[in-house]
Design an enzyme around this catalytic site. Structure first.
Site, PDB file in Angstrom:
ATOM      1  N   LYS A 159      51.405 -54.012  -2.812  1.00 49.45           N
ATOM      2  CA  LYS A 159      51.821 -54.926  -3.530  1.00 49.45           C
ATOM      3  C   LYS A 159      53.185 -54.889  -4.126  1.00 49.45           C
ATOM      4  O   LYS A 159      54.099 -55.675  -4.134  1.00 49.45           O
ATOM      5  CB  LYS A 159      50.737 -55.406  -4.819  1.00 49.45           C
ATOM      6  CG  LYS A 159      51.162 -55.984  -5.968  1.00 49.45           C
ATOM      7  CD  LYS A 159      50.150 -56.234  -7.127  1.00 49.45           C
ATOM      8  CE  LYS A 159      50.270 -55.203  -8.069  1.00 49.45           C
ATOM      9  NZ  LYS A 159      51.488 -55.422  -8.913  1.00 49.45           N
ATOM     10  N   ASN A 160      53.197 -53.600  -4.949  1.00 54.02           N
ATOM     11  CA  ASN A 160      54.505 -53.356  -5.524  1.00 54.02           C
ATOM     12  C   ASN A 160      55.786 -53.207  -4.615  1.00 54.02           C
ATOM     13  O   ASN A 160      57.005 -53.194  -5.029  1.00 54.02           O
ATOM     14  CB  ASN A 160      54.420 -51.991  -6.255  1.00 54.02           C
ATOM     15  CG  ASN A 160      53.569 -52.428  -7.488  1.00 54.02           C
ATOM     16  OD1 ASN A 160      53.172 -53.450  -7.719  1.00 54.02           O
ATOM     17  ND2 ASN A 160      53.447 -51.505  -8.494  1.00 54.02           N
ATOM     18  N   CYS A 177      52.866 -57.788 -23.331  1.00 57.74           N
ATOM     19  CA  CYS A 177      52.169 -56.930 -22.304  1.00 57.74           C
ATOM     20  C   CYS A 177      51.450 -56.065 -23.016  1.00 57.74           C
ATOM     21  O   CYS A 177      51.810 -55.452 -23.921  1.00 57.74           O
ATOM     22  CB  CYS A 177      53.120 -56.462 -21.460  1.00 57.74           C
ATOM     23  SG  CYS A 177      52.565 -55.205 -20.255  1.00 57.74           S
ATOM     24  N   ARG A 210      57.807 -52.850 -22.632  1.00 57.51           N
ATOM     25  CA  ARG A 210      58.135 -53.292 -21.314  1.00 57.51           C
ATOM     26  C   ARG A 210      59.267 -54.106 -21.132  1.00 57.51           C
ATOM     27  O   ARG A 210      59.417 -55.253 -20.591  1.00 57.51           O
ATOM     28  CB  ARG A 210      57.159 -53.891 -20.324  1.00 57.51           C
ATOM     29  CG  ARG A 210      55.818 -52.706 -20.295  1.00 57.51           C
ATOM     30  CD  ARG A 210      55.112 -52.918 -19.090  1.00 57.51           C
ATOM     31  NE  ARG A 210      55.514 -52.894 -17.736  1.00 57.51           N
ATOM     32  CZ  ARG A 210      54.778 -53.347 -16.746  1.00 57.51           C
ATOM     33  NH1 ARG A 210      53.564 -53.898 -16.677  1.00 57.51           N
ATOM     34  NH2 ARG A 210      55.305 -52.891 -15.499  1.00 57.51           N
ATOM     35  N   ASP A 221      49.938 -45.373 -12.668  1.00 53.64           N
ATOM     36  CA  ASP A 221      49.144 -46.350 -12.071  1.00 53.64           C
ATOM     37  C   ASP A 221      47.862 -45.936 -11.742  1.00 53.64           C
ATOM     38  O   ASP A 221      46.838 -46.632 -11.161  1.00 53.64           O
ATOM     39  CB  ASP A 221      49.734 -47.445 -10.796  1.00 53.64           C
ATOM     40  CG  ASP A 221      50.872 -48.413 -11.424  1.00 53.64           C
ATOM     41  OD1 ASP A 221      50.911 -48.387 -12.596  1.00 53.64           O
ATOM     42  OD2 ASP A 221      51.470 -48.681 -10.516  1.00 53.64           O
ATOM     43  N   ARG A 264      44.496 -59.457  -9.140  1.00 49.57           N
ATOM     44  CA  ARG A 264      46.143 -59.424  -8.989  1.00 49.57           C
ATOM     45  C   ARG A 264      46.430 -58.306  -8.098  1.00 49.57           C
ATOM     46  O   ARG A 264      47.516 -58.394  -7.453  1.00 49.57           O
ATOM     47  CB  ARG A 264      46.658 -59.102 -10.466  1.00 49.57           C
ATOM     48  CG  ARG A 264      46.554 -60.175 -11.364  1.00 49.57           C
ATOM     49  CD  ARG A 264      47.287 -60.091 -12.657  1.00 49.57           C
ATOM     50  NE  ARG A 264      48.477 -59.869 -12.234  1.00 49.57           N
ATOM     51  CZ  ARG A 264      49.668 -59.296 -13.104  1.00 49.57           C
ATOM     52  NH1 ARG A 264      49.180 -59.100 -14.299  1.00 49.57           N
ATOM     53  NH2 ARG A 264      50.779 -59.361 -12.607  1.00 49.57           N
TER      54      ARG A 264
HETATM   55  C1  UD1 Z   1      56.707 -50.861 -11.883  1.00 52.38           C
HETATM   56  C2  UD1 Z   1      55.353 -50.862 -11.309  1.00 52.38           C
HETATM   57  C3  UD1 Z   1      54.175 -50.700 -12.197  1.00 52.38           C
HETATM   58  C4  UD1 Z   1      54.165 -49.123 -12.372  1.00 52.38           C
HETATM   59  C5  UD1 Z   1      55.844 -48.916 -13.065  1.00 52.38           C
HETATM   60  C6  UD1 Z   1      55.767 -47.204 -13.130  1.00 52.38           C
HETATM   61  C7  UD1 Z   1      55.848 -53.042  -9.850  1.00 52.38           C
HETATM   62  C8  UD1 Z   1      55.710 -54.589  -9.702  1.00 52.38           C
HETATM   63  N1  UD1 Z   1      55.345 -52.520 -10.861  1.00 52.38           N
HETATM   64  O1  UD1 Z   1      56.941 -51.491 -13.239  1.00 52.38           O
HETATM   65  O2  UD1 Z   1      53.120 -51.067 -11.324  1.00 52.38           O
HETATM   66  O3  UD1 Z   1      53.381 -48.867 -13.556  1.00 52.38           O
HETATM   67  O4  UD1 Z   1      56.841 -49.346 -12.131  1.00 52.38           O
HETATM   68  O5  UD1 Z   1      55.611 -46.672 -12.023  1.00 52.38           O
HETATM   69  O6  UD1 Z   1      56.577 -52.367  -9.237  1.00 52.38           O
HETATM   70  N2  UD1 Z   1      61.979 -49.683 -19.354  1.00 52.38           N
HETATM   71  C9  UD1 Z   1      62.900 -49.992 -20.026  1.00 52.38           C
HETATM   72  N3  UD1 Z   1      63.894 -51.029 -19.822  1.00 52.38           N
HETATM   73  C10 UD1 Z   1      64.170 -51.603 -18.732  1.00 52.38           C
HETATM   74  C11 UD1 Z   1      62.997 -51.253 -17.655  1.00 52.38           C
HETATM   75  C12 UD1 Z   1      62.111 -50.349 -17.756  1.00 52.38           C
HETATM   76  O7  UD1 Z   1      63.012 -49.541 -21.388  1.00 52.38           O
HETATM   77  O8  UD1 Z   1      64.829 -52.602 -18.404  1.00 52.38           O
HETATM   78  C13 UD1 Z   1      61.041 -48.831 -19.308  1.00 52.38           C
HETATM   79  C14 UD1 Z   1      59.415 -49.446 -19.559  1.00 52.38           C
HETATM   80  O9  UD1 Z   1      59.148 -49.851 -20.882  1.00 52.38           O
HETATM   81  C15 UD1 Z   1      58.752 -48.161 -19.078  1.00 52.38           C
HETATM   82  C16 UD1 Z   1      59.541 -47.345 -18.114  1.00 52.38           C
HETATM   83  O10 UD1 Z   1      60.990 -47.794 -18.277  1.00 52.38           O
HETATM   84  O11 UD1 Z   1      58.597 -47.449 -20.429  1.00 52.38           O
HETATM   85  C17 UD1 Z   1      59.182 -47.554 -16.511  1.00 52.38           C
HETATM   86  O12 UD1 Z   1      59.028 -48.900 -16.500  1.00 52.38           O
HETATM   87  P1  UD1 Z   1      59.525 -49.371 -14.975  1.00 52.38           P
HETATM   88  O13 UD1 Z   1      59.618 -48.352 -13.842  1.00 52.38           O
HETATM   89  O14 UD1 Z   1      60.602 -50.471 -15.045  1.00 52.38           O
HETATM   90  O15 UD1 Z   1      58.194 -50.352 -14.698  1.00 52.38           O
HETATM   91  P2  UD1 Z   1      58.188 -51.522 -13.766  1.00 52.38           P
HETATM   92  O16 UD1 Z   1      59.397 -51.478 -12.856  1.00 52.38           O
HETATM   93  O17 UD1 Z   1      58.011 -52.800 -14.911  1.00 52.38           O
END
Ligand code: UD1
Length: 434
Positions: free
Chosen positions: A22-23, A119, A124, A307, A399
């Site tokens: 999915k990701n 969330c 996030r 995850d 999902r």
């Molecule tokens: C993706 C995955 C999710 C997984 C996560 C971490 C998808 C669709 N989802 O989520 O299943 O749990 O990676 O492996 O691929 N952060 C910030 N600012 C930002 C972006 C992120 O502070 O602009 C922080 C987040 O709050 C979190 C950390 O960075 O603490 C990692 O988040 P991120 O890797 O971005 O997660 P997702 O990409 O949303």
């Protein structure tokens, strides 16, 4: 809303075929925005988030054909002319919708993307996406809950992510592919899903070096063309079934998976006392003796995935001794703890660490799924609990897991779905999962 009814106590035996990730599929579908040609993706998982992404692309004017049925699991996407607006009604149900931001600005020079809402697993934010796109020349303002972005043409830049972000890396990779000049991105996510998107982009004509490492260089091109790409197997779905075999004392063979992507999980399972035999694309997992507690600490890839944290915690309840489970990626990702405790687990949370003391006999209860992976951990706990567990709000699990109840039933689990077949009106109003 649908519920799962699960009667525990049966060791799972047999084979399960792993679906596409999915990701990976979500950013790959977003990458289709970058070209007016057709992009074909194979091995798309039949899960609700993919349907949400389809709706999102269609709402912007894309033609999206999505077929499951025999041997398909394929989508064909053509983004001819686009209305570059990602509406709140869709974004609020899936945070990964923000993956369209970079591609929309790069392709159309403008984007109007709703800010994702609250969330359940932490704040996030998407500030890192925004900051990096601004460094590439985008003007981005926030108005009425929407990000309003504009750029004549994005230009290459040196981007150092303050924090490793998976979808942030993917979003910027897509934007950089069509930017003017070279973009050098540092402190990138190394997750296999980033590499999968880079492979698709390369097949579309992008010039990318270093994807899958912390430093990625992209030479922007003027135009990308259509391509065909096969999505890689879902490592988290596979990891969840590995734990299902381990927790039930079963013997499962997972086919169509990539064991390399699961090294940290397999290492932990071996430490817990589970046998894992690997081939290039299968994993056989056998658990016959008692399980031993082990500590995990979630990290970015190739570390132990956040995850898989909730699923591992369910397993730790059935292992002898104390297991310390530390969550480093997301704040507030222990919502499954309360429900596991209601089933008889002995878990104490202090800050980012949960101490799980086993082995605790679990007993069936009515429990509530709170996010995607938390729901998976409740299914796993129910598979060993005494009696009949009822898990409410299984839309969370739908999902990200393709027909999990059918796959589990195929290897002996006593699980059935009850309630209405999911109706649109029952869709949760806020996205509350990973
Ligand atoms: C993706 C995955 C999710 C997984 C996560 C971490 C998808 C669709 N989802 O989520 O299943 O749990 O990676 O492996 O691929 N952060 C910030 N600012 C930002 C972006 C992120 O502070 O602009 C922080 C987040 O709050 C979190 C950390 O960075 O603490 C990692 O988040 P991120 O890797 O971005 O997660 P997702 O990409 O949303």
């Amino acid at each position: 809303m649908d519920k799962f009814v699960i009667r525990g106590g049966t060791p799972l035996r047999g084979a399960i075929r792993i679906s596409g990730a999915k990701n990976s599929a979500l950013p790959c579908m977003a990458a289709a925005i970058l070209t007016e040609d057709e992009v074909t993706l194979e091995n798309i998982p039949d899960v609700r988030d993919i349907e949400t992404e389809r709706k999102l692309l269609v709402s912007m004017g894309a033609e999206v054909e999505l077929g499951y049925g025999r041997a398909h699991h394929r989508t064909r996407i053509r983004c001819g002319s686009l209305d570059p607006v990602a509406k709140y009604e869709i974004v609020k149900t899936m945070r990964a919708s923000s993956l369209v931001l970079g591609p929309l600005i790069a392709r159309t020079g403008t984007a109007r993307v709703a800010m994702p809402g609250g969330c359940a697993i932490g704040g996030r934010p998407i500030d890192l996406h925004i900051k990096a796109l601004q460094a590439m020349g985008a003007e981005i303002a926030q108005e009425h809950g929407y990000l309003e972005a504009r750029a004549k043409r994005l230009h290459g830049a040196r981007i150092v992510f303050d924090k490793i972000t998976v979808t942030g890396t993917e979003d910027l990779l897509m934007a950089a592919a069509l930017a003017d000049g070279e973009t050098c991105m540092e402190n990138c996510a190394c997750e296999p899903e980033v590499l999968d998107v880079a492979k698709l982009l390369s097949a579309m004509g992008a010039r990318i070096e270093g994807a899958g490492t912390a430093t990625i260089r992209v030479q922007g091109v003027d135009r990308l063309h259509g391509a065909k790409h096969r999505i890689h197997p879902d490592r988290i779905e596979a990891g969840t079934f590995l734990v299902a075999a381990a927790i039930t004392g079963g013997d499962l063979t997972l086919t169509g998976c990539n064991p390399h992507h699961l090294s940290s999980v397999i290492e932990k399972l071996r430490e817990v006392g589970v046998q894992c035999e690997l081939t290039a694309d299968t994993i056989r997992v056998r658990a016959s003796g008692p399980l031993r507690g082990a500590n995990i600490s979630t990290e970015e890839y190739p570390g132990f995935p956040t995850d898989m944290q909730a699923q591992f915690m369910a397993l730790a309840t059935q292992a002898e001794g104390t297991s310390l489970v530390t969550e480093n990626i997301f704040e507030n990702r222990f919502m499954h703890v309360q429900e596991l405790v209601r089933m008889g687990a002995n878990i104490r949370v202090e800050g980012r660490t949960a101490a799980v003391v086993g082995k605790s006999p679990l007993s069936a209860a009515a429990v509530m799924a709170s996010d995607l992976r938390a729901s998976a951990s409740l299914v796993l706990a129910a598979l060993v609990a005494e009696g009949e567990t009822i898990i409410d709000r299984v839309y969370h699990i739908d999902r990200g897991y393709e027909r999990i109840e059918e796959k589990l039933r195929g290897v002996g689990a006593k699980i059935r779905r009850i309630g209405n077949v999911f109706r649109e009106t029952e869709e949760p109003t806020a996205e509350v999962t990973a």
